[in-house]
Design a protein around this motif. Structure first.
Motif, PDB file in Angstrom:
ATOM      1  N   THR A  38       0.747  -1.228   0.078  1.00  0.00           N
ATOM      2  CA  THR A  38       0.042  -0.039   0.085  1.00  0.00           C
ATOM      3  C   THR A  38       0.781   1.245   0.019  1.00  0.00           C
ATOM      4  OG1 THR A  38      -1.707  -1.207   1.074  1.00  0.00           O
ATOM      5  CG2 THR A  38      -1.691   1.127   1.146  1.00  0.00           C
ATOM      6  N   VAL A  39       1.792   1.224   0.927  1.00  0.00           N
ATOM      7  CA  VAL A  39       2.823   2.416   1.055  1.00  0.00           C
ATOM      8  C   VAL A  39       3.548   2.576  -0.141  1.00  0.00           C
ATOM      9  CG1 VAL A  39       4.579   3.510   2.258  1.00  0.00           C
ATOM     10  CG2 VAL A  39       2.679   2.285   3.506  1.00  0.00           C
ATOM     11  N   TYR A  40       4.154   1.361  -0.441  1.00  0.00           N
ATOM     12  CA  TYR A  40       5.029   1.411  -1.951  1.00  0.00           C
ATOM     13  C   TYR A  40       4.443   2.145  -3.015  1.00  0.00           C
ATOM     14  CZ  TYR A  40       7.635  -0.601  -5.599  1.00  0.00           C
ATOM     15  OH  TYR A  40       8.283  -0.896  -6.943  1.00  0.00           O
ATOM     16  N   ALA A  41       2.761   1.481  -3.324  1.00  0.00           N
ATOM     17  CA  ALA A  41       2.010   2.067  -4.352  1.00  0.00           C
ATOM     18  C   ALA A  41       1.780   3.485  -4.379  1.00  0.00           C
ATOM     19  CB  ALA A  41       0.805   1.344  -4.416  1.00  0.00           C
ATOM     20  N   ALA A  42       1.770   4.166  -2.736  1.00  0.00           N
ATOM     21  CA  ALA A  42       1.422   5.433  -2.983  1.00  0.00           C
ATOM     22  C   ALA A  42       2.530   6.457  -3.054  1.00  0.00           C
ATOM     23  CB  ALA A  42       0.976   5.519  -1.219  1.00  0.00           C
ATOM     24  N   LEU A  43       3.860   5.892  -3.056  1.00  0.00           N
ATOM     25  CA  LEU A  43       4.885   6.866  -3.417  1.00  0.00           C
ATOM     26  C   LEU A  43       5.036   6.988  -4.982  1.00  0.00           C
ATOM     27  CD1 LEU A  43       7.444   5.062  -1.114  1.00  0.00           C
ATOM     28  CD2 LEU A  43       6.341   7.248  -0.925  1.00  0.00           C
ATOM     29  N   SER A  44       5.424   8.074  -5.599  1.00  0.00           N
ATOM     30  CA  SER A  44       5.651   8.445  -6.823  1.00  0.00           C
ATOM     31  C   SER A  44       6.625   7.332  -7.395  1.00  0.00           C
ATOM     32  CB  SER A  44       5.567   9.602  -7.183  1.00  0.00           C
ATOM     33  OG  SER A  44       6.736  10.408  -6.514  1.00  0.00           O
ATOM     34  N   GLY A  45       7.788   7.189  -6.913  1.00  0.00           N
ATOM     35  CA  GLY A  45       8.757   6.538  -7.370  1.00  0.00           C
ATOM     36  C   GLY A  45       9.907   6.076  -6.312  1.00  0.00           C
ATOM     37  N   ALA A  46      11.179   5.940  -6.538  1.00  0.00           N
ATOM     38  CA  ALA A  46      12.085   5.739  -5.683  1.00  0.00           C
ATOM     39  C   ALA A  46      12.383   7.124  -4.851  1.00  0.00           C
ATOM     40  CB  ALA A  46      13.306   5.139  -6.290  1.00  0.00           C
ATOM     41  N   GLY A  74      -0.638  -8.164   6.944  1.00  0.00           N
ATOM     42  CA  GLY A  74      -0.703  -6.905   7.399  1.00  0.00           C
ATOM     43  C   GLY A  74      -1.642  -6.503   8.380  1.00  0.00           C
ATOM     44  N   CYS A  75      -1.918  -5.247   8.689  1.00  0.00           N
ATOM     45  CA  CYS A  75      -3.087  -4.897   9.829  1.00  0.00           C
ATOM     46  C   CYS A  75      -3.818  -3.636   9.211  1.00  0.00           C
ATOM     47  CB  CYS A  75      -2.400  -4.369  11.028  1.00  0.00           C
ATOM     48  SG  CYS A  75      -1.359  -2.921  10.911  1.00  0.00           S
ATOM     49  N   GLY A  76      -3.562  -3.549   7.956  1.00  0.00           N
ATOM     50  CA  GLY A  76      -4.552  -2.295   7.320  1.00  0.00           C
ATOM     51  C   GLY A  76      -3.720  -0.954   7.443  1.00  0.00           C
ATOM     52  N   VAL A  77      -3.006  -0.672   6.559  1.00  0.00           N
ATOM     53  CA  VAL A  77      -2.572   0.517   6.660  1.00  0.00           C
ATOM     54  C   VAL A  77      -3.466   1.670   5.790  1.00  0.00           C
ATOM     55  CG1 VAL A  77      -1.099   0.435   4.750  1.00  0.00           C
ATOM     56  CG2 VAL A  77      -0.429   1.942   6.379  1.00  0.00           C
ATOM     57  N   PHE A  82      -5.039   8.886  -0.826  1.00  0.00           N
ATOM     58  CA  PHE A  82      -4.727   7.856  -1.791  1.00  0.00           C
ATOM     59  C   PHE A  82      -5.538   6.710  -1.420  1.00  0.00           C
ATOM     60  CE2 PHE A  82      -2.224   4.363  -2.666  1.00  0.00           C
ATOM     61  CZ  PHE A  82      -1.726   4.452  -4.092  1.00  0.00           C
ATOM     62  N   ALA A  83      -6.232   6.248  -2.296  1.00  0.00           N
ATOM     63  CA  ALA A  83      -7.304   5.169  -2.064  1.00  0.00           C
ATOM     64  C   ALA A  83      -7.250   4.182  -2.900  1.00  0.00           C
ATOM     65  CB  ALA A  83      -8.661   5.815  -2.185  1.00  0.00           C
ATOM     66  N   PRO A  84      -6.050   3.197  -3.028  1.00  0.00           N
ATOM     67  CA  PRO A  84      -6.106   1.866  -3.611  1.00  0.00           C
ATOM     68  C   PRO A  84      -6.663   0.841  -2.664  1.00  0.00           C
ATOM     69  CG  PRO A  84      -4.030   2.155  -2.903  1.00  0.00           C
ATOM     70  CD  PRO A  84      -4.698   3.366  -2.512  1.00  0.00           C
ATOM     71  N   THR A  85      -7.598   1.213  -1.981  1.00  0.00           N
ATOM     72  CA  THR A  85      -8.013   0.270  -0.878  1.00  0.00           C
ATOM     73  C   THR A  85      -8.543  -1.121  -1.437  1.00  0.00           C
ATOM     74  OG1 THR A  85     -10.000   1.566  -0.580  1.00  0.00           O
ATOM     75  CG2 THR A  85      -8.314   2.116   0.900  1.00  0.00           C
ATOM     76  N   GLU A  86      -9.475  -0.792  -2.431  1.00  0.00           N
ATOM     77  CA  GLU A  86     -10.021  -1.951  -2.838  1.00  0.00           C
ATOM     78  C   GLU A  86      -9.089  -2.982  -3.357  1.00  0.00           C
ATOM     79  OE1 GLU A  86     -13.676  -3.380  -5.845  1.00  0.00           O
ATOM     80  OE2 GLU A  86     -12.847  -1.284  -5.923  1.00  0.00           O
ATOM     81  N   ALA A  87      -8.069  -2.484  -3.932  1.00  0.00           N
ATOM     82  CA  ALA A  87      -7.102  -3.343  -4.793  1.00  0.00           C
ATOM     83  C   ALA A  87      -6.174  -4.236  -3.697  1.00  0.00           C
ATOM     84  CB  ALA A  87      -5.990  -2.607  -5.491  1.00  0.00           C
ATOM     85  N   ILE A  88      -5.898  -3.663  -2.478  1.00  0.00           N
ATOM     86  CA  ILE A  88      -5.310  -4.168  -1.630  1.00  0.00           C
ATOM     87  C   ILE A  88      -5.855  -4.452  -0.192  1.00  0.00           C
ATOM     88  CG2 ILE A  88      -2.999  -3.307  -2.821  1.00  0.00           C
ATOM     89  CD1 ILE A  88      -3.048  -1.139  -0.927  1.00  0.00           C
TER      90      ILE A  88
END
Length: 232
Positions: A38-46, A74-77, A82-88
Motif C-alpha cells: 500500500t505504501v509502496y504504491a502511494a509513492l510516486s517513485g524511488a 498486514g494490519c490495514g494501513v 490515496f485510495a487503492p484500498t479495494e486493490a489491496i
C-alpha cells in the motif's frame, strides 16, 4: 494496530515515514505484507537517498515484488488522500476462511471430473440451488490483488495515453487501482498498476493476452508482466 500516513508526495510526508522506519524493517509486523504494498504504491517513485530509511525499505520491497512477491496480510494501513484500498484491502481472516471453505465445498459438489452428471447428481445440484435461493444466500467468489508491469514500445510512447488505453479495458470482476511510472533505463519508463480481480470471472493471462497486448491497446503497450499476485 492500523497505521496512518499522509502527504506521501511531500517532503513532510516522506520525513514522517523516514522517522517511522528508523526502528522498523516493515510497515507492520516482522515480514513484508500488503501494508508495505500500500505504501509502496502511494509513492510516486524511488525516494531520494536523503531519506535513508525510506530508501532502504523501498529498495527491499521493490526487490521482493520482482523476485517472490509479498504474501503477508498486514494490519490495514491507511494513506490519507490515496485510495487503492479495494486493490489491496485484506478481509477478516475468519471471513476469508469461511469463503474459502464454501468455495471448496461447492467445487467438490459441482465439478464432475469423470463425465456427465448422473440423474442423482443433477437432482442434488437442483436441491442445493433451491436451498440457497430459499435462504437468500449468494455464493461469494474469491478475489486477488495483482501488481502489473506494463511496458511501452519506446521512450517516445505517450505514457498518459498508455495508461488511458490500459484502463479502457473493462471486464466483469476487474477493477483498476493505483498506478505509477517507474524508470527502466535510457529514458524509458514503465507503468506499474494495481488491479483487483474476481477469481471466477477474470484470468490475468487472458487479460494480458487478449486485451492488453492486442489492438487497440497494443498501439502503446509492448508487453505486460505480473510482478505480484496475492489472494485477498
Amino acid at each position: 494496530m492500523a497505521v496512518t500516513f499522509s502527504d506521501m508526495g511531500s517532503a513532510a510526508g516522506l520525513k514522517k515515514l523516514d522517522e517511522y522506519l528508523l526502528t522498523r524493517s516493515y510497515i507492520s509486523g516482522y515480514q513484508a505484507s500488503k501494508d508495505d504494498i500500500t505504501v509502496y504504491a502511494a509513492l510516486s517513485g524511488a525516494p531520494s537517498s536523503s531519506y535513508v530509511n525510506v530508501s532502504r525499505w523501498y529498495n527491499h520491497i521493490d526487490a521482493l515484488l520482482r523476485i517472490s512477491g509479498v504474501s503477508g496480510e498486514g494490519c490495514g494501513v491507511t494513506i490519507e488522500g490515496f485510495a487503492p484500498t479495494e486493490a489491496i484491502a485484506t478481509p477478516p481472516a475468519e471471513d476469508s476462511k469461511a469463503a474459502a471453505a464454501e468455495d471448496d465445498d461447492d467445487d467438490d459438489d459441482d465439478v464432475d471430473l469423470f463425465g456427465e452428471e448422473t440423474e442423482e447428481e443433477k437432482k442434488a445440484a437442483e436441491e442445493r440451488a433451491a436451498a440457497v435461493k430459499a435462504s437468500g444466500k449468494k455464493k461469494e467468489s474469491g478475489k486477488s490483488s495483482v501488481l502489473l508491469d506494463v511496458k511501452p514500445w519506446d521512450d517516445e510512447t505517450d505514457m498518459k495515453k498508455l495508461e488511458e488505453a490500459v484502463r479502457s479495458v473493462h471486464m466483469d470482476g476487474l477493477h483498476w487501482g493505483a498506478c505509477k511510472l517507474v524508470p527502466v533505463g535510457y529514458g524509458i519508463k514503465k507503468l506499474q498498476i494495481m488491479l483487483t480481480i474476481v477469481d471466477d470471472l477474470v484470468s490475468v493471462d487472458t487479460l494480458i493476452e487478449e486485451h492488453l497486448t492486442t489492438e487497440p491497446v497494443n498501439e502503446y503497450v509492448q508487453s505486460c508482466d505480473i510482478v505480484a499476485f496475492n489472494k485477498i
